[in-house]
Design an enzyme around this catalytic site. Structure first.
Site, PDB file in Angstrom:
ATOM      1  N   PRO A  13       0.892  -1.213   0.058  1.00  0.00           N
ATOM      2  CA  PRO A  13       0.013   0.180  -0.053  1.00  0.00           C
ATOM      3  C   PRO A  13       0.900   1.275  -0.116  1.00  0.00           C
ATOM      4  CG  PRO A  13      -0.064  -0.943   2.343  1.00  0.00           C
ATOM      5  CD  PRO A  13       0.495  -1.933   1.301  1.00  0.00           C
ATOM      6  N   ARG A  14       2.176   1.311   0.353  1.00  0.00           N
ATOM      7  CA  ARG A  14       2.948   2.249   0.280  1.00  0.00           C
ATOM      8  C   ARG A  14       3.569   2.615  -1.016  1.00  0.00           C
ATOM      9  NH1 ARG A  14       7.271   2.100   3.691  1.00  0.00           N
ATOM     10  NH2 ARG A  14       6.850   0.098   3.975  1.00  0.00           N
ATOM     11  N   MET A  17       2.299   2.192  -7.140  1.00  0.00           N
ATOM     12  CA  MET A  17       1.138   1.668  -7.479  1.00  0.00           C
ATOM     13  C   MET A  17       0.131   1.160  -6.293  1.00  0.00           C
ATOM     14  SD  MET A  17       0.599   1.096 -10.809  1.00  0.00           S
ATOM     15  CE  MET A  17      -0.155  -0.606 -11.279  1.00  0.00           C
ATOM     16  N   LYS A  40       6.082  -3.507   6.568  1.00  0.00           N
ATOM     17  CA  LYS A  40       6.085  -3.052   8.175  1.00  0.00           C
ATOM     18  C   LYS A  40       4.704  -2.384   8.452  1.00  0.00           C
ATOM     19  CE  LYS A  40       8.241   1.577   7.107  1.00  0.00           C
ATOM     20  NZ  LYS A  40       9.335   2.515   7.138  1.00  0.00           N
ATOM     21  N   GLY A 101      -0.199  -7.833 -10.216  1.00  0.00           N
ATOM     22  CA  GLY A 101       0.225  -6.682 -11.012  1.00  0.00           C
ATOM     23  C   GLY A 101       1.918  -6.740 -11.039  1.00  0.00           C
ATOM     24  N   PRO A 128       0.573  -8.084 -16.647  1.00  0.00           N
ATOM     25  CA  PRO A 128       1.970  -7.447 -16.642  1.00  0.00           C
ATOM     26  C   PRO A 128       1.577  -6.081 -16.756  1.00  0.00           C
ATOM     27  CG  PRO A 128       1.804  -9.115 -18.585  1.00  0.00           C
ATOM     28  CD  PRO A 128       0.302  -9.318 -17.914  1.00  0.00           C
ATOM     29  N   HIS A 157      11.581   2.655 -18.574  1.00  0.00           N
ATOM     30  CA  HIS A 157      11.091   2.690 -17.256  1.00  0.00           C
ATOM     31  C   HIS A 157      11.952   3.323 -16.584  1.00  0.00           C
ATOM     32  CE1 HIS A 157       8.619  -0.619 -18.553  1.00  0.00           C
ATOM     33  NE2 HIS A 157       7.772  -0.521 -17.590  1.00  0.00           N
ATOM     34  N   HIS A 158      11.144   4.002 -15.419  1.00  0.00           N
ATOM     35  CA  HIS A 158      11.975   4.617 -14.304  1.00  0.00           C
ATOM     36  C   HIS A 158      13.234   3.841 -13.576  1.00  0.00           C
ATOM     37  CE1 HIS A 158       9.844   1.944 -11.203  1.00  0.00           C
ATOM     38  NE2 HIS A 158       8.926   1.942 -12.319  1.00  0.00           N
ATOM     39  N   LYS A 161      12.889   0.652 -10.966  1.00  0.00           N
ATOM     40  CA  LYS A 161      12.471  -0.744 -11.332  1.00  0.00           C
ATOM     41  C   LYS A 161      13.468  -2.039 -11.204  1.00  0.00           C
ATOM     42  CE  LYS A 161       9.887  -2.987 -15.097  1.00  0.00           C
ATOM     43  NZ  LYS A 161       8.850  -3.633 -14.022  1.00  0.00           N
ATOM     44  N   THR A 168       5.835  -6.479 -19.388  1.00  0.00           N
ATOM     45  CA  THR A 168       4.992  -5.859 -20.717  1.00  0.00           C
ATOM     46  C   THR A 168       5.884  -6.658 -21.769  1.00  0.00           C
ATOM     47  OG1 THR A 168       4.297  -4.067 -19.318  1.00  0.00           O
ATOM     48  CG2 THR A 168       3.947  -3.970 -21.882  1.00  0.00           C
TER      49      THR A 168
HETATM   50  N1  LIG Z   1       0.896  -4.608 -13.950  1.00  0.00           N
HETATM   51  C1  LIG Z   1       0.966  -3.283 -14.066  1.00  0.00           C
HETATM   52  O1  LIG Z   1       0.231  -2.712 -14.859  1.00  0.00           O
HETATM   53  C2  LIG Z   1       1.973  -2.512 -13.083  1.00  0.00           C
HETATM   54  C3  LIG Z   1       2.961  -3.227 -12.484  1.00  0.00           C
HETATM   55  N2  LIG Z   1       3.816  -2.715 -11.711  1.00  0.00           N
HETATM   56  C4  LIG Z   1       4.562  -3.658 -11.023  1.00  0.00           C
HETATM   57  O2  LIG Z   1       4.197  -3.390  -9.677  1.00  0.00           O
HETATM   58  C5  LIG Z   1       5.188  -3.648  -8.811  1.00  0.00           C
HETATM   59  C6  LIG Z   1       5.196  -2.568  -7.432  1.00  0.00           C
HETATM   60  O3  LIG Z   1       5.492  -1.258  -8.415  1.00  0.00           O
HETATM   61  P1  LIG Z   1       5.841   0.092  -7.697  1.00  0.00           P
HETATM   62  O4  LIG Z   1       4.386   0.271  -6.972  1.00  0.00           O
HETATM   63  O5  LIG Z   1       6.191   1.020  -9.008  1.00  0.00           O
HETATM   64  O6  LIG Z   1       6.909  -0.280  -6.659  1.00  0.00           O
HETATM   65  P2  LIG Z   1       7.232   0.641  -5.341  1.00  0.00           P
HETATM   66  O7  LIG Z   1       8.612   0.417  -5.114  1.00  0.00           O
HETATM   67  O8  LIG Z   1       7.023   2.002  -5.617  1.00  0.00           O
HETATM   68  O9  LIG Z   1       6.176  -0.273  -4.339  1.00  0.00           O
HETATM   69  C7  LIG Z   1       6.509  -1.606  -4.014  1.00  0.00           C
HETATM   70  C8  LIG Z   1       5.899  -1.597  -2.621  1.00  0.00           C
HETATM   71  O10 LIG Z   1       5.983  -3.127  -2.189  1.00  0.00           O
HETATM   72  C9  LIG Z   1       6.155  -3.189  -0.699  1.00  0.00           C
HETATM   73  N3  LIG Z   1       6.542  -4.355  -0.240  1.00  0.00           N
HETATM   74  C10 LIG Z   1       7.976  -5.004  -0.507  1.00  0.00           C
HETATM   75  N4  LIG Z   1       7.805  -6.340  -0.109  1.00  0.00           N
HETATM   76  C11 LIG Z   1       6.638  -6.509   0.473  1.00  0.00           C
HETATM   77  C12 LIG Z   1       5.981  -7.324   1.335  1.00  0.00           C
HETATM   78  N5  LIG Z   1       6.639  -8.737   1.466  1.00  0.00           N
HETATM   79  N6  LIG Z   1       4.849  -7.325   1.762  1.00  0.00           N
HETATM   80  C13 LIG Z   1       3.978  -6.260   1.631  1.00  0.00           C
HETATM   81  N7  LIG Z   1       4.566  -4.951   0.905  1.00  0.00           N
HETATM   82  C14 LIG Z   1       5.758  -5.222   0.507  1.00  0.00           C
HETATM   83  C15 LIG Z   1       7.075  -2.018  -0.469  1.00  0.00           C
HETATM   84  O11 LIG Z   1       7.377  -1.672   0.806  1.00  0.00           O
HETATM   85  C16 LIG Z   1       6.918  -0.930  -1.523  1.00  0.00           C
HETATM   86  O12 LIG Z   1       5.868  -0.003  -0.702  1.00  0.00           O
HETATM   87  C17 LIG Z   1       6.427  -4.044  -9.535  1.00  0.00           C
HETATM   88  O13 LIG Z   1       6.383  -5.373  -9.738  1.00  0.00           O
HETATM   89  C18 LIG Z   1       6.118  -3.332 -10.879  1.00  0.00           C
HETATM   90  O14 LIG Z   1       6.732  -3.813 -11.928  1.00  0.00           O
HETATM   91  C19 LIG Z   1       4.094  -1.209 -11.948  1.00  0.00           C
HETATM   92  C20 LIG Z   1       3.131  -0.469 -12.523  1.00  0.00           C
HETATM   93  C21 LIG Z   1       2.086  -1.126 -13.341  1.00  0.00           C
HETATM   94  O1  LIG Z   2       7.398  -1.415 -12.815  1.00  0.00           O
HETATM   95  C1  LIG Z   2       6.858  -0.583 -13.477  1.00  0.00           C
HETATM   96  O2  LIG Z   2       6.753   0.736 -13.348  1.00  0.00           O
HETATM   97  C2  LIG Z   2       6.013  -1.186 -14.556  1.00  0.00           C
HETATM   98  N1  LIG Z   2       5.932  -2.659 -14.636  1.00  0.00           N
HETATM   99  C3  LIG Z   2       5.113  -3.301 -15.303  1.00  0.00           C
HETATM  100  C4  LIG Z   2       6.030  -4.019 -16.220  1.00  0.00           C
HETATM  101  O3  LIG Z   2       7.148  -4.541 -15.947  1.00  0.00           O
HETATM  102  O4  LIG Z   2       5.806  -4.047 -17.638  1.00  0.00           O
HETATM  103  C5  LIG Z   2       4.159  -2.443 -16.095  1.00  0.00           C
HETATM  104  C6  LIG Z   2       4.366  -1.165 -16.656  1.00  0.00           C
HETATM  105  O5  LIG Z   2       5.168  -1.123 -17.668  1.00  0.00           O
HETATM  106  C7  LIG Z   2       5.008  -0.425 -15.433  1.00  0.00           C
END
Ligand SMILES: NC(=O)C1=CN([C@@H]2O[C@H](COP(=O)(O)OP(=O)(O)OC[C@H]3O[C@@H](n4cnc5c(N)ncnc54)[C@H](O)[C@@H]3O)[C@@H](O)[C@H]2O)C=CC1
Ligand SMILES: O=C(O)C1=N[C@H](C(=O)O)C[C@H](O)C1
Length: 268
Positions: A13-14, A17, A40, A101, A128, A157-158, A161, A168
């Site tokens: 949640p923090r 996404m 945490k 996701g 994905p 990507h940023h 990652k 994707t």
């Molecule tokens: N399917 C989609 O459309 C998209 C997928 N993603 C994917 O989603 C994931 C998250 O992306 P972001 O939010 O950008 O990353 P982020 O790094 O901002 O957030 C990840 C969060 O997960 C938490 N976390 C880590 N281990 C954990 C655990 N064991 N239990 C609970 N929380 C835990 C972290 O504390 C952090 O707050 C990545 O794998 C990314 O590739 C991201 C954007 C779009």
């Molecule tokens: O980590 C991201 O930000 C994203 N991850 C997904 C991926 O690995 O394709 C989806 C999107 O591209 C953003």
């Protein structure tokens, strides 16, 4: 499942996404935030986390503990590849439908989870990319690959990652390879003078990963034929772009009895 209300647990949640997903669940009339799972902050309420809506849902630091204590229908996981894989298994074991996701899953992991979901008789979605435009970009790329077997994928990507290539890009390559005759691209005698210069390779198709601050999520699929090129590009400029897809996945996963890999399989 409580009638019409879908009780959702959000893991991460923090995160960038996860924060949007918590807001989405909070703002959707027929969704209820059952709990959140964070790395945490065990024992607090979601409203006590910075930037969160005024929602009293409990926060747990462990999914197993959470699902033992809370009634839930769906898990939305937006964490890390390591945590996402663990959470997918735990949710299925508890009969809670996962919407994953988080990226970084390979084909074998997806197949194993498909089996488990079918044994349990419940739905699961690994998406994905939740952005509708990205799903269309992948579908258009699959259409084009039938006519243009020479193709390279450039994903950008940023720089926070963790996984490369992106989920994707891996999914795009899989969709393209369903229709493309395997082909080694480039000159048959080409050599990399610097390792990695030609990117990762899937059946002769190359994927290139760029990581830069300032980027969100972008992909170009480049096709080349005699005297012409075709470029199909998608840009997510913020994380709200993914939320209609998260909502669609949560609404659909409750009626499925197997695992679905990719949002295109539930989009009408
Ligand atoms: N399917 C989609 O459309 C998209 C997928 N993603 C994917 O989603 C994931 C998250 O992306 P972001 O939010 O950008 O990353 P982020 O790094 O901002 O957030 C990840 C969060 O997960 C938490 N976390 C880590 N281990 C954990 C655990 N064991 N239990 C609970 N929380 C835990 C972290 O504390 C952090 O707050 C990545 O794998 C990314 O590739 C991201 C954007 C779009
Ligand atoms: O980590 C991201 O930000 C994203 N991850 C997904 C991926 O690995 O394709 C989806 C999107 O591209 C953003």
């Amino acid at each position: 499942m409580a009638e019409n209300i879908i009780r959702v647990v959000v893991a991460g949640p923090r995160g960038k996404m996860g924060m949007e997903a918590v807001k989405l669940v909070n703002e959707t009339d027929h969704f209820e935030l059952a709990a959140a799972v964070d790395s945490k902050n065990d024992g607090i309420q979601i409203k006590d986390l910075e930037g969160m809506p005024d929602d009293k849902a409990p926060v747990f630091d462990d999914l197993e503990k959470c699902l033992d204590q809370v009634e839930a229908d769906v898990l939305v996981d937006l964490t890390t590849p390591e945590a996402g894989k663990k959470h997918l298994g735990i949710a299925l074991d508890h009969g809670v439908r996962p919407v994953i996701g988080t990226t970084g899953f390979n084909e074998e992991e997806i197949e194993q989870s498909r089996k488990k979901a079918e044994e349990k008789g419940i739905g699961a979605i690994i998406a994905p990319n939740f952005a509708v435009g990205a799903v269309l970009m992948m579908k258009f790329s699959q259409m084009a690959a039938k006519y243009f077997p020479d193709v390279e994928i450039l994903e950008m990507h940023h720089d926070n990652k963790l996984d490369a290539p992106s989920g994707t890009a891996a999914k795009t390559a899989a969709l393209i390879n369903e229709v493309r005759t395997p082909k080694q691209q480039g000159h048959p005698d080409e050599k990399e003078d610097m390792e990695g210069a030609r990117g990762a390779e899937v059946n002769g198709l190359h994927i290139h990963s760029v990581r830069l601050p300032g980027l969100v999520a972008h992909q170009e699929v480049l096709f080349g034929g005699a005297g012409q090129t075709l470029t199909i590009r998608h840009d997510s400029i913020n994380r709200q772009s993914f939320m209609p897809g998260v909502r669609l996945a949560v609404d659909n996963v409750v009626r499925l009895k197997t695992l679905v890999y990719g949002l295109e399989n539930i989009m009408e």
